[in-house]
Scaffold this active site. Structure first.
Site, PDB file in Angstrom:
ATOM      1  CB  SER A 181      -0.961  -0.189   1.123  1.00 59.14           C
ATOM      2  OG  SER A 181      -0.189  -0.042   2.333  1.00 59.14           O
ATOM      3  CG  HIS A 209      -4.190  -1.610  -1.272  1.00 58.61           C
ATOM      4  ND1 HIS A 209      -5.006  -0.389  -1.255  1.00 58.61           N
ATOM      5  CD2 HIS A 209      -3.755  -1.783  -0.098  1.00 58.61           C
ATOM      6  CE1 HIS A 209      -4.832   0.108  -0.191  1.00 58.61           C
ATOM      7  NE2 HIS A 209      -4.143  -0.369   0.575  1.00 58.61           N
ATOM      8  CE  LYS A 240      -7.339  -0.724   2.428  1.00 62.43           C
ATOM      9  NZ  LYS A 240      -6.629  -1.811   3.106  1.00 62.43           N
TER      10      LYS A 240
HETATM   11  C1  LIG Z   1      -6.434  -2.225   4.346  1.00 56.03           C
HETATM   12  C2  LIG Z   1      -5.894  -3.364   4.784  1.00 56.03           C
HETATM   13  C3  LIG Z   1      -6.329  -4.289   5.495  1.00 56.03           C
HETATM   14  C4  LIG Z   1      -7.347  -4.086   6.655  1.00 56.03           C
HETATM   15  O1  LIG Z   1      -8.578  -4.156   5.889  1.00 56.03           O
HETATM   16  P1  LIG Z   1      -9.720  -3.631   6.700  1.00 56.03           P
HETATM   17  O2  LIG Z   1     -10.952  -4.167   6.221  1.00 56.03           O
HETATM   18  O3  LIG Z   1      -9.969  -2.284   6.235  1.00 56.03           O
HETATM   19  O4  LIG Z   1      -9.770  -3.821   7.978  1.00 56.03           O
HETATM   20  C5  LIG Z   1      -5.322  -5.486   5.682  1.00 56.03           C
HETATM   21  N1  LIG Z   1      -4.395  -5.789   4.869  1.00 56.03           N
HETATM   22  C6  LIG Z   1      -4.117  -4.919   4.013  1.00 56.03           C
HETATM   23  C7  LIG Z   1      -2.665  -4.842   2.861  1.00 56.03           C
HETATM   24  C8  LIG Z   1      -4.466  -3.443   3.935  1.00 56.03           C
HETATM   25  O5  LIG Z   1      -4.382  -2.755   3.038  1.00 56.03           O
END
Ligand SMILES: *Cc1c(COP(=O)(O)O)cnc(C)c1O
Length: 392
Positions: A181, A209, A240
């Site tokens: 990310s 992502h 996301k």
């Molecule tokens: C955003 C993210 C998470 C967490 O996901 P949520 O459903 O928002 O808790 C986990 N792993 C990665 C790589 C992320 O970017």
């Protein structure tokens, strides 16, 4: 020492180093143009890659579900909080991801923090990419397994770690983000899979992502590398590209049944209410029907990354709609972001300790609802600020 004093001292330190968070307030829908702290800005820092967070079909599904089922689920999944909607969503996820089964959790964070310790334990070595998400790191900390870290996306280093430890442990789990990310680069999952298989290690991929972004019509990283059925555990999130909230895992029937029975972050927490679940079902339906969304996301991504590079900016290792504009110095990145905001552009400054020292950046995230006019306006602002601050 008094606890209130500990809080005050630490907050004062964060503030003096300008490392404290002061979240801006979103005063309306999360869209290509959104209102933050009273100002309309072109939003370049949301995870809403396909523009689904404010999509008509999702809103409609949420409203009808509230009318039929109410506002809450009334329980944890294991007891009285499994609605037919949750089961329908899980079937839909499995179909979308081409797996036998899926399980829907409160969030991606609670998948990683609850499932990793449930799968692994004594006698296990978890081998983790050095830039993995904090929720994977916390999941590993909660496990009784030992941990080893390999250099970011470096399969030679992964091989080194596995071969150095192959006699010492019975079981191995290789864990990696699919898309990272901070840099927007993609894990070399094909090579990781080959390496893991050589050592009999299981593979755990976090597609947060990559969902809705990579692969055939946004199916994710496993589709991108055509690794269906070769990955032991795939997890991801609805927070996301899918525009709602909730985490999921998918894989074999046995695995999902194991996860259901063993992860406390699934068993011991209230389930999502009907609005979120119905909107999540609608999100997958919209993606399957409207294949323009993913195409447009990539068209916008190519346009914006070329525009930034054409202006002379360094976009780092980006291979996805996450495009960092590398600046180096933390203060410069913060100034840059403030100047952009004044010009109606919201791009997040990312500084140490979120990333390594001297690799501060503005992280931009393009989505499919940005118009060409939005992107041109953003590029114009980057040009102005870049010149003013002597970056280009
Ligand atoms: C955003 C993210 C998470 C967490 O996901 P949520 O459903 O928002 O808790 C986990 N792993 C990665 C790589 C992320 O970017």
């Amino acid at each position: 020492m008094n606890l209130q004093e500990i809080f005050a001292t630490e907050i004062a330190r964060l503030k003096s180093e300008k490392l404290n968070w002061e979240p801006k307030q979103l005063q309306g829908p999360s869209s290509n143009i959104a209102k933050f702290d009273g100002k309309k800005v072109i939003l370049l820092c949301s995870n809403n890659y396909l523009g689904l967070a404010n999509h008509r079909a999702l809103k409609k599904a949420a409203i009808s579900a509230v009318k039929k089922y109410g506002a809450g689920s009334g329980g944890v999944r294991a007891i009285s909080g499994t609605m037919d909607l949750h089961v329908k969503l899980e079937k839909k996820i499995a179909k979308f991801k081409h797996t036998d089964a899926a399980l829907y959790y409160q969030s991606g964070f609670t998948v990683n923090s609850g499932l990793i310790p449930a799968i692994t334990g004594e006698g296990w070595l978890i081998v983790s990419d050095e830039l993995n998400h904090g929720s994977i790191i916390d999941g590993i900390r909660l496990s009784k397994a030992e941990k080893a870290v390999y250099k970011h996306a470096d399969t030679n280093d992964l091989k080194r770690v596995l071969s150095e430890n192959k006699e010492k442990y019975k079981n191995f789990l290789v864990a990696t983000d699919g898309v990272f990310s901070m840099d927007g680069d993609i894990a070399p999952l094909g090579e990781i899979t080959e390496t893991a298989q050589q050592f009999g290690a299981a593979i755990y991929v976090d597609d947060a992502h990559g969902d809705g972004v990579l692969g055939k019509n946004g199916v994710g990283i496993v589709s991108h590398f055509n690794l269906h059925k070769k990955i032991d555990i795939e997890m991801g999130t609805f927070s996301k590209a899918f525009g709602t909230t909730g985490g999921y895992v998918c894989g074999s029937n046995e695995f999902c049944e194991f996860a259901l029975n063993k992860s406390r972050t699934w068993l011991l927490t209230g389930s999502h209410g009907p609005a979120t679940v119905a909107a999540s079902i609608a999100a997958l339906e919209v993606i399957e029907k409207d294949t323009k969304l993913v195409k447009n996301l990539w068209k916008n991504r190519e346009y914006f990354v070329k525009g930034l590079q054409g202006l002379g900016f360094n976009t780092g290792k980006s291979q996805t709609p996450i495009i960092p504009v590398m600046l180096g110095d933390s203060k410069l990145a913060k100034n840059f972001s403030n100047e952009l905001f004044k010009l109606g552009i919201y791009g997040l400054p990312i500084v140490f300790p979120m990333v390594a020292m001297n690799t501060a950046r503005i992280r931009t995230q393009v989505n499919s609802s940005h118009t060409k006019k939005d992107l041109d306006k953003a590029l114009e602002a980057f040009k102005k600020v870049g010149k003013k601050l002597n970056v280009i």
